[in-house]
Design an enzyme around this catalytic site. Sequence first.
Site, PDB file in Angstrom:
ATOM      1  N   ASP A 291       0.819  -1.176  -0.219  1.00 13.14           N
ATOM      2  CA  ASP A 291       0.350   0.349  -0.002  1.00 13.14           C
ATOM      3  C   ASP A 291       0.815   1.420  -0.333  1.00 13.14           C
ATOM      4  O   ASP A 291       1.711   1.199   0.162  1.00 13.14           O
ATOM      5  CB  ASP A 291      -1.007   0.144   1.549  1.00 13.14           C
TER       6      ASP A 291
HETATM    7  C1  NOJ Z   1      -3.718   4.378   0.477  1.00 14.26           C
HETATM    8  C2  NOJ Z   1      -4.849   2.729   0.047  1.00 14.26           C
HETATM    9  O1  NOJ Z   1      -5.284   2.032   1.469  1.00 14.26           O
HETATM   10  C3  NOJ Z   1      -5.234   1.651  -0.800  1.00 14.26           C
HETATM   11  O2  NOJ Z   1      -6.554   1.081  -0.658  1.00 14.26           O
HETATM   12  C4  NOJ Z   1      -5.127   2.430  -1.805  1.00 14.26           C
HETATM   13  O3  NOJ Z   1      -5.721   1.667  -3.224  1.00 14.26           O
HETATM   14  C5  NOJ Z   1      -3.839   3.335  -2.569  1.00 14.26           C
HETATM   15  N1  NOJ Z   1      -3.897   4.831  -0.654  1.00 14.26           N
HETATM   16  C6  NOJ Z   1      -3.532   4.212  -3.412  1.00 14.26           C
HETATM   17  O4  NOJ Z   1      -4.307   5.518  -3.802  1.00 14.26           O
END
Ligand code: NOJ
Length: 758
Positions: A291
């Site tokens: 993430d």
């Molecule tokens: C953080 C989030 O937790 C995740 O779900 C998301 O896909 C990414 N950022 C990218 O935006």
Amino acid sequence: MKFTQFFTITMMMSLTTMINAQQQLNPETEKKIDILMSKMTLEEKVGQMNQYNGFWDVTGPAPVGGTAEQKYENIKKGLVGSMLTVRGVSEVKAVQKIAVEQTRLGIPLIIGFDVIHGYKTLSPIPLAEAASWDLKAIEKSAQIAASEAAASGINWTFGPMMDISRDPRWGRVMEGAGEDPFLGSKIAIARVKGFQGDNTFKSPLRIAATAKHFAGYGFVDGALEYNAAEISTNTLYNQILPPFNAAVDAGIKSVMTSFNTINGIPATADRYLLRDVLKKKWGFLGFVISDWASIKEMIPWGFSKDENEAAKSAVEAGTDMDMEGGIYVPYLIDLVKTGKVKQEHVDDAVRRILRVKFELGLFDDPYRFLDEKREKEIIGSKANREAVLDIAKKSIVLLKNDQNILPLKKSGQNIVVLGSLAESKNSPLGSWRIAADDDTAVSVLEGLQKYKGNSLKYVKGLEITKVEPTFLTEVQYNMTDRSGFEEAKKAAKEADIVVMVLGEHGFSSGEARSRTNIDLPGLQQEFLEEIYKVNSNIVLVLTNGRPLSISWAAEKIPGILECWQLGTETGNAVAEVLYGDYNPSGKLPMTFPRNVGQIPIYYNHYSTGRFMDKDNNVFWSHYSDVDKTPLYPFGYGLSYTTFEYSNLKVNKKSFAKGEKIIVSVDLKNTGKVTGKEVVQLYLHDEFASVVRPVKELKGFELAELKAGETKTITFALTDAELGFYNHQHEFVVEAGTFKVMVGGSSNAGLSMKFEYGN
Ligand code: NOJ
């Protein structure tokens, strides 16, 4: 049953790898990858493992990849494998051209984006869609999202989110399918199919999907965002992992690690989960993405001493791509050169990433997703709007309908609509909709205004927020301004029916939107009670991204319709249901608590040693202040018609192991209109080597019946439904007595017992 009597079947875990038709290597592709990898330098390999954010739409802390110019330079050097949040054919073409035409090997980028509930044309938020229990409609919704995103040049979505959660305080429950692993798994499969189609990507309108967040994010302590999770083997295997396993079996192409730690290990460095379970046991052949900066975040967690260590732990654990963390490129190259990280880990990661790029057809034609004409035709098309209207109607749940206050009569009524959410064209779009334009939803008011037979008056009465929030700002609710109350009360007094649109703003849920109080926020409860004093004929239209505690309303207000945030077509869907042109059939995918203190509250809990009722004495399992049952249970939802269940049958009293169990029930529409019912089957294993939940959903079917019609609904149960994971992580089916319960909610009315494997 007794320990000596149980037999273990290893079907679920190990057979997954053996029979997983959707995770199969294609020898030709592997050969192409071999050839390409033999030409790649270590730098170019690590470059494939690096993902940069585009130059806008930040969805995390400030990007570390540098300025746009530096990022462009790094693409040219072959140091970037993917970009996120670059979108639109011309923008994507610009970056793709650099990768394809200006790098040494011309390896195309894979373009990722958060396509969570639609791209520009928005479907209901995922939790709302889960309330439809309609797998075909859910698949269609993901397909539309995929087609619009693909037409905009995107190859890969960071969804579906399949985190099971029992905690409505957690803002991200809006992105998932609720609390149940069986429903969650079915929905995960439907969404993967919607995004990826038949997994061949022959159509340029399908995109790769991501199972996220792996794993345990829905169980963060106190529902606090980015927090730690302490998870038992029992919960991990029986609740959290099943939807991920199902998504892998459905052929999902990527998996995203979660921000949390699990039992002390950051998920991004969880070698057991990523390598042993996901890649080895389940046979996952796609790639794992971190993430946003979660590799780097292992430093403040106190897990990695520095960035070098963070890179080493993540890659060794099996995190193949670094999302906007800026860790792999600067550190991994040296770590491999100095022998601190094995080359094979990098090779495995790169092979997986290249495999997905090959499968998407990006090597055949890196511009195959980039067609301006297609972009114009598909995004926002009439057909897409019709499809999202369909799923929006199906997502609405009728919670209460005393004296049949709903549906509204089509003429001769004096209706007043109250609350600023009624006119909002922004809040109904919900959270996570970065490609959609603000203020593009049909508001509830606009939807109602299309029905001309009644006198319809709108009085705002209460502005629910102080300022209009955005994706990047905290929602501030109005706590002081009651200036509209008097006018609203006056209008309500003169009305036959008062429609109050209350709940949460669309940006109150989603990432980093945890709340400790899930009552109606701001002055809304007070507003509701003030209006109730002058006219109790209220229909409460709830719009929210999580279960709310609405005990007062549940007791006093005659009509309550759970409308979540339904996306672009919100107002049309709500109006059709309010006026009875669509008969609601949604059922709650998450328990509604009486108050926040009951959380975590979920239907598939265990029994206790003190189950006796309160007539016995005070020392039984209960709360002193509030009934321990939920306000509205999982699976609950009403219709404008009524259903009667009868004649529950199990085809035999006793089954040998491996035998199929056939359960049937008669369902009758006893009301006056056609309606749909989600028939739900729950199972309970009466005695087991590990205590089993009081009931677990193991089957459901959506049936449509005309007034007076009866249908027989049949379910087939196999070992997959009867078994569970024990503490040794083995899937076991134990001989014993099972209770089957069937009905229209988790408070299923009919039950029978059968013997299995004795
Ligand atoms: C953080 C989030 O937790 C995740 O779900 C998301 O896909 C990414 N950022 C990218 O935006």
